[in-house]
Design an enzyme around this catalytic site. Structure first.
Site, short mmCIF file in Angstrom:
data_model
loop_
_atom_site.label_atom_id
_atom_site.label_comp_id
_atom_site.label_asym_id
_atom_site.label_seq_id
_atom_site.Cartn_x
_atom_site.Cartn_y
_atom_site.Cartn_z
N GLN A 91 -16.59 -36.53 -21.51
CA GLN A 91 -17.85 -36.85 -21.35
C GLN A 91 -17.96 -38.02 -19.99
O GLN A 91 -19.12 -38.31 -19.54
CB GLN A 91 -18.40 -37.10 -22.51
CG GLN A 91 -18.91 -35.92 -23.21
CD GLN A 91 -19.55 -36.58 -24.56
OE1 GLN A 91 -19.49 -36.94 -25.52
NE2 GLN A 91 -20.76 -36.14 -24.54
N GLY A 105 -21.22 -40.91 -30.98
CA GLY A 105 -20.38 -40.51 -30.12
C GLY A 105 -19.50 -40.53 -28.73
O GLY A 105 -21.41 -40.38 -28.49
N CYS A 111 -26.37 -33.70 -27.88
CA CYS A 111 -25.45 -34.62 -26.79
C CYS A 111 -25.74 -35.08 -25.81
O CYS A 111 -26.52 -35.10 -25.64
CB CYS A 111 -25.20 -33.15 -26.63
SG CYS A 111 -23.16 -33.43 -25.90
N LEU A 112 -25.39 -35.89 -25.43
CA LEU A 112 -25.72 -36.95 -24.70
C LEU A 112 -25.56 -35.76 -22.74
O LEU A 112 -25.63 -36.58 -21.68
CB LEU A 112 -24.94 -38.74 -24.57
CG LEU A 112 -24.50 -39.24 -25.39
CD1 LEU A 112 -23.70 -40.88 -25.58
CD2 LEU A 112 -26.72 -40.05 -25.60
N HIS A 125 -15.62 -31.40 -27.87
CA HIS A 125 -15.30 -31.53 -26.32
C HIS A 125 -14.18 -32.03 -25.73
O HIS A 125 -14.17 -31.54 -24.53
CB HIS A 125 -15.08 -33.83 -26.15
CG HIS A 125 -17.46 -33.59 -25.99
ND1 HIS A 125 -18.35 -32.38 -25.13
CD2 HIS A 125 -18.44 -34.30 -26.61
CE1 HIS A 125 -19.71 -33.36 -25.75
NE2 HIS A 125 -19.62 -33.28 -26.49
N HIS A 149 -18.38 -32.15 -33.48
CA HIS A 149 -18.46 -32.35 -31.80
C HIS A 149 -17.49 -32.82 -31.09
O HIS A 149 -17.94 -32.50 -29.99
CB HIS A 149 -19.94 -33.13 -32.44
CG HIS A 149 -20.56 -33.12 -30.66
ND1 HIS A 149 -21.99 -32.45 -30.66
CD2 HIS A 149 -20.62 -34.03 -29.96
CE1 HIS A 149 -22.59 -32.51 -29.89
NE2 HIS A 149 -21.51 -33.67 -29.69
N GLU A 150 -17.40 -34.41 -31.71
CA GLU A 150 -16.38 -35.06 -30.52
C GLU A 150 -14.73 -33.79 -30.18
O GLU A 150 -15.03 -34.62 -28.85
CB GLU A 150 -16.27 -35.76 -30.87
CG GLU A 150 -17.78 -37.32 -30.85
CD GLU A 150 -18.10 -37.31 -30.35
OE1 GLU A 150 -17.94 -37.03 -28.91
OE2 GLU A 150 -19.29 -36.94 -30.21
O1 GNR Z 1 -25.21 -38.99 -30.20
C1 GNR Z 1 -25.47 -38.40 -30.76
N1 GNR Z 1 -25.61 -37.53 -31.49
C2 GNR Z 1 -25.48 -36.59 -32.23
C3 GNR Z 1 -26.35 -35.92 -33.43
C4 GNR Z 1 -26.09 -34.68 -33.82
C5 GNR Z 1 -24.39 -34.21 -33.70
C6 GNR Z 1 -23.73 -34.81 -32.60
C7 GNR Z 1 -24.05 -36.44 -31.88
S1 GNR Z 1 -22.94 -36.04 -31.35
C8 GNR Z 1 -24.35 -36.78 -29.77
C9 GNR Z 1 -23.28 -37.98 -29.03
C10 GNR Z 1 -22.38 -36.80 -27.86
O2 GNR Z 1 -22.77 -36.71 -26.76
N2 GNR Z 1 -20.71 -37.15 -28.35
O3 GNR Z 1 -20.29 -36.28 -27.95
NI NI Z 2 -21.32 -34.61 -27.41
#
Ligand code: GNR
Ligand code: NI
Length: 172
Positions: free
Chosen positions: A50, A45, A94-95, A140, A136-137
């Site tokens: 980001q 995601g 999270c990236l 953000h 999670h997205e």
């Molecule tokens: O790549 C991602 N893996 C992930 C693993 C578990 C829960 C959420 C994520 S999202 C993350 C990519 C990211 O930072 N998206 O904002």
């Molecule tokens: Ni993230």
């Protein structure tokens, strides 16, 4: 075009993103760039903040099996309209915080409404990893990171690691 991903701590990752009023070619291009950036990372995601854009836009594809058909989703103005009482704990990453992981508990199933690339309203129920990822997205978009769910000490430890990493990256 692949975009660079902002690393925590960054003030842009703490801001509330603005609703998208009109779909433009620029926004559709941005969505394409975000999908490419996400797949290359690789990640499941990515949210516009980001990549430094404070618009309510996320992309995701949580298809895990290598051989399975990809399912890229682009969501403008996504909203969680309902969440299950049943919770699910997932080890999140999270990236914007590479190589740092922690357990986060969220509703297991969520109903999401959004506007797609063509400007059409969509809604779907997500479960499992898809539900975790979409929450999670959307966090953000509200300036929230998964570490905000952790105990202050653990959050502080992860932030310190990121400050150190960013310092090293700036020197290299
Ligand atoms: O790549 C991602 N893996 C992930 C693993 C578990 C829960 C959420 C994520 S999202 C993350 C990519 C990211 O930072 N998206 O904002
Ligand atoms: Ni993230």
């Amino acid at each position: 075009m692949k975009r660079s991903i902002l690393l925590h701590p960054d003030p842009r990752l703490k801001k509330v993103a603005k609703p998208v009023a009109d779909l433009s070619d620029d926004l559709r291009l941005l969505a394409g760039d975000m999908l490419r950036t996400m797949y290359e990372a690789p990640g499941i995601g990515l949210a516009a903040p980001q990549v430094g854009v404070l618009d309510r836009l996320i992309v995701l594809d949580c298809v895990k099996e290598e051989g399975d058909k990809p399912r890229p989703l682009v969501m403008f103005n996504p909203q969680i309209v309902a969440g299950s009482d049943e919770l699910n704990t997932y080890e999140e990453g999270c990236l914007s915080l590479p190589d740092l992981y922690a357990d986060v508990t969220r509703p297991k199933v969520v109903d999401v409404e959004w506007v797609d690339r063509d400007g059409n309203p969509q809604s779907e129920t997500f479960d499992g990893l898809w539900a975790t990822c979409v929450q999670h997205e959307i966090d953000h978009l509200d300036g929230k990171l998964f570490i905000d769910y952790l105990k202050p000490l653990k959050r502080q430890m992860m932030t310190r690691k990121m400050v150190k990493l960013k310092r090293e990256l700036a020197r290299a």
